[in-house]
Design a protein around this motif. Structure first.
Motif, mmCIF file in Angstrom:
data_model
loop_
_atom_site.group_PDB
_atom_site.id
_atom_site.type_symbol
_atom_site.label_atom_id
_atom_site.label_comp_id
_atom_site.label_asym_id
_atom_site.label_seq_id
_atom_site.Cartn_x
_atom_site.Cartn_y
_atom_site.Cartn_z
ATOM 1 N N LEU A 38 0.835 -1.207 0.000
ATOM 2 C CA LEU A 38 0.000 0.000 0.000
ATOM 3 C C LEU A 38 0.864 1.250 0.000
ATOM 4 N N GLN A 39 1.895 1.265 0.862
ATOM 5 C CA GLN A 39 2.753 2.443 0.948
ATOM 6 C C GLN A 39 3.571 2.635 -0.329
ATOM 7 N N LEU A 40 4.007 1.523 -0.937
ATOM 8 C CA LEU A 40 4.735 1.621 -2.192
ATOM 9 C C LEU A 40 3.840 2.187 -3.302
ATOM 10 N N HIS A 41 2.611 1.677 -3.380
ATOM 11 C CA HIS A 41 1.655 2.143 -4.395
ATOM 12 C C HIS A 41 1.360 3.629 -4.194
ATOM 13 N N PHE A 42 1.196 4.027 -2.931
ATOM 14 C CA PHE A 42 0.921 5.421 -2.601
ATOM 15 C C PHE A 42 2.081 6.325 -3.049
ATOM 16 N N ALA A 43 3.314 5.868 -2.839
ATOM 17 C CA ALA A 43 4.487 6.656 -3.237
ATOM 18 C C ALA A 43 4.567 6.796 -4.759
ATOM 19 N N VAL A 44 4.217 5.733 -5.482
ATOM 20 C CA VAL A 44 4.221 5.793 -6.955
ATOM 21 C C VAL A 44 3.195 6.810 -7.445
ATOM 22 N N LYS A 45 2.000 6.799 -6.855
ATOM 23 C CA LYS A 45 0.966 7.750 -7.242
ATOM 24 C C LYS A 45 1.390 9.179 -6.907
#
Length: 538
Positions: free
Chosen positions: A521-528
């Protein structure tokens, strides 16, 4: 039905006293051919001197030794537009060869047998007197028509009443096609156009048809039309079209269409000037309304009525912007599109203008109306002007009160900005389509947020730069496909195992677990977040 006789014809020749004993030997089906002059043929090379519309008469002297030569000359006379041939027999030739008569019948070319008593000077005088009388009558009719139609426009009757009068004069439908492909129809033309299967046929005439006589199919009926260009340089793409629906058009009818093009051009200049002024008022009103520069509802209502854009009660209002995905049209092209959409919009519920360089529209929908249907119609309007260019329609949240429209505009500007940054390419984009980007847009540009982004993104970018790999790009595609390695490999045109290896390498570099929901979740959030505010690598 009105008399539609065209000039002085071959049939009228038999009404002249000197021709009471003349006989029609061939070509009786061509008796409607118009005679404009008379010529006497007494030399063999007369074919080089004849002109269209001539009634050619001869004593037969050029054919005294070769009567069969008459057969050879007939097709040439027809090709040159000669109206008819009159021959005296029994003096130099006994009779006209049968082959010549057969050819004349095939070509509908009248051949008269003239009595020996006929004097050529009398023939020339009698026919030319009648031709001139007929031409004077037609000229008088043409002048009368032009004067009456001039009066219509002089006293401000407008193009509609002008076409109505022209329709009655020629007893046929009249269509005016302007340079924006807008049709002005005479009363009879309104009925005819309803029978059309292809509404684009009129605008196609501009490219596919030459001026003058052409043919179109209306329903199952093949119809001849006469096309004339409006005689004004500013409107050289405008056409006046006469449909031979009730009767064949006469020479005077066609000349009338040609001559009144000058009047139509002047009227269109005046109408264009009025539309330009009206359009400026509409643009200023819409721009002030959308931007929230209206002070009171009373002011808003007064200006809306004055601009012909009355506000409807209980309607929900939206502001939309067109976002160009590749090449944005020039300001001139956008302004031209605004004009055409106002004239030919498929959607009756929109007002369109150019605001801050963007094609902007206001949608006013009554209760229970389908917003998606309206958006489809707006999309059709844009497509009609710009073809298959790529664009998205951004739509702000709806408001219930006209004086709150600026809130929808504020929304749609944010949506336009976010979708541009994230390169969203869907046909319609609103806040719902933006998802988490709506929240990311609201985050302040502070050091803590940038540090969070950099913690995940920078190590991948540095690794890719040092080892010439595609870890970060692979990760974005992987997350887009909901962590489906097979779909990711298909989009990247690479092997499934390669995708798996790259994702595992990302986890090693960042020290996270592929099986941890919180880590992912945190990785996806950083990509966005990086899509909204990309890392700047020095």
């Amino acid at each position: 039905m009105t008399n539609n006789k065209i000039g002085f014809t071959c049939g009228d020749v038999l009404l002249i006293p000197d021709f009471k004993d003349a006989l029609i030997l061939a070509g009786a089906n061509g008796m409607q051919r118009t005679i404009t002059r008379v010529n006497v043929m007494e030399v063999p090379d007369v074919i080089d001197w004849v002109r269209p519309g001539e009634f050619l008469i001869t004593s037969g002297f050029p054919f005294r030794d070769q009567p069969e030569a008459i057969s050879d000359i007939i097709p040439q006379l027809v090709e040159r537009g000669v109206a008819a041939l009159g021959i005296k027999t029994k003096r130099y030739i006994d009779k006209i060869p049968q082959r010549a008569l057969e050819l004349a019948n095939q070509l509908d070319f009248p051949i008269f047998e003239l009595p020996l008593s006929v004097s050529f000077s009398d023939v020339v005088r009698d026919i030319m007197e009648r031709v001139l009388v007929q031409e004077a009558r037609e000229l008088s009719l043409l002048q009368s028509r032009f004067q009456k139609l001039s009066q219509k426009l002089l006293y401000g009757k407008g193009i509609e009443e002008f076409l109505q009068s022209l329709d009655a004069m020629v007893n046929n439908p009249i269509i005016l096609l302007d340079d924006s492909d807008h049709l002005f129809l005479s009363p009879q033309a309104e009925q005819v156009v309803q029978l059309m299967d292809n509404a684009l046929i009129w605008s196609q005439m501009r490219d596919d048809s030459n001026l003058g006589i052409s043919f179109i199919t209306i329903g199952e009926r093949r119809t001849r039309v006469y096309i004339s260009a409006v005689n004004d340089k500013q409107y050289n793409n405008c056409l006046l079209i006469l449909l031979e629906w009730n009767q064949e058009s006469s020479v005077v009818d066609q000349l009338t269409i040609d001559r009144v093009g000058v009047l139509v051009g002047l009227e269109m200049i005046n109408a264009h000037a009025r539309r330009e002024v009206e359009s400026k008022y509409i643009d200023q009103f819409l721009q002030d309304w959308i931007s929230g520069r209206m002070v009171t509802m009373e002011d808003l209502n007064i200006r809306a009525e004055a601009c012909g854009c009355p506000l409807e009660k209980d309607h929900r209002l939206y502001v939309g912007l067109v976002r160009w995905l590749d090449n944005k049209p020039t300001t001139k092209e956008l302004l031209q599109a605004v004009k055409k959409i106002r004239i030919k919009s498929f959607c009756p519920n929109i007002q369109v203008t150019l605001l801050e360089g963007d094609l902007t529209f206001v949608v006013s929908l009554p209760p229970q109306s389908n917003l998606n249907t309206t958006l489809d119609m707006i999309f059709a309007d844009i497509q009609a002007q710009f073809g298959t260019e790529k664009y998205s329609i951004c739509l702000g949240n709806g408001v219930e009160y006209p004086d709150k429209l600026f809130k929808s505009y504020s929304d749609v500007k944010k949506i336009h900005h976010i979708s541009t940054i994230c390169d969203y390419r869907e046909a319609y984009i609103d806040y719902k389509k933006l998802g988490i980007f709506q929240l990311l847009y609201l985050l302040p540009d502070v050091e803590e947020i940038n540090d969070y982004r950099d913690r995940y993104i920078v190590p991948m970018l540095n690794y890719d730069a040092k080892h010439n790999t595609l870890l970060f790009h692979t990760l974005k595609v992987y997350l887009k496909h909901n962590r489906n390695a097979k779909k990711t490999s298909l989009e990247l045109f690479t092997h499934y195992n390669t995708v798996t290896y790259r994702i595992e390498r990302v986890c090693e570099i960042l020290g996270i677990s592929l099986d941890s929901g919180d880590d992912m979740l945190q990785l996806h959030f950083a990509v966005k977040l990086n899509e909204m505010r990309p890392v700047e690598i020095e």
